[in-house]
Design a protein around this motif. Structure first.
Motif, mmCIF file in Angstrom:
data_model
loop_
_atom_site.group_PDB
_atom_site.id
_atom_site.type_symbol
_atom_site.label_atom_id
_atom_site.label_comp_id
_atom_site.label_asym_id
_atom_site.label_seq_id
_atom_site.Cartn_x
_atom_site.Cartn_y
_atom_site.Cartn_z
ATOM 1 N N THR A 279 -0.737 0.766 1.411
ATOM 2 C CA THR A 279 0.474 0.031 1.767
ATOM 3 C C THR A 279 1.248 0.889 2.748
ATOM 4 O O THR A 279 1.528 2.058 2.471
ATOM 5 N N GLY A 280 1.586 0.310 3.905
ATOM 6 C CA GLY A 280 2.306 1.046 4.929
ATOM 7 C C GLY A 280 3.780 1.205 4.601
ATOM 8 O O GLY A 280 4.284 0.666 3.607
ATOM 9 N N ALA A 281 4.481 1.941 5.442
ATOM 10 C CA ALA A 281 5.909 2.214 5.242
ATOM 11 C C ALA A 281 6.746 0.938 5.238
ATOM 12 O O ALA A 281 7.816 0.889 4.635
ATOM 13 N N THR A 282 6.265 -0.115 5.911
ATOM 14 C CA THR A 282 7.009 -1.377 5.968
ATOM 15 C C THR A 282 6.638 -2.327 4.835
ATOM 16 O O THR A 282 7.155 -3.434 4.771
#
Length: 108
Positions: A27-30
């Protein structure tokens, strides 16, 4: 970390080829769930929840699920379009977003 299952996987192929290698996922930072598939020629697969969107240059999509919507425009106004044109990028940007349920979009 559990392996994400996307509707757009290639694992049920009919050609007797090996399953694609998942080189990275998470899961990315966004907050977007992502999966990078392949080694030499990689594909980025994103899972978007309703209300989430991602922007790319035109012509970068590999495939998307049926519930994904897209909208093309010159984001950033005239200044943004001119900057992209001068740098050799496409003047137009495409916004991909999940319409009602989770959606999948892949870029190659």
């Amino acid at each position: 970390m559990s392996i994400l299952h996307f509707d757009a996987t290639l694992s049920d192929n009919q050609f007797g080829l090996p399953d694609p290698v998942v080189t990275k996922q998470g899961t990315g930072a966004t907050g977007l769930d992502y999966q990078i598939v392949g080694t030499t020629v990689q594909t980025l697969i994103l899972r978007l929840s309703p209300g989430q969107a991602v922007y790319t240059e035109s012509g970068k999509i590999g495939w998307m699920s049926p519930n994904m919507g897209l909208d093309t425009g010159a984001r950033g106004g005239i200044g943004g379009a001119l900057k992209r044109m001068i740098s050799g990028s496409s003047v137009f940007m495409v916004e991909y977003g999940a319409q009602e349920d989770e959606g999948t979009v892949a870029f190659t």
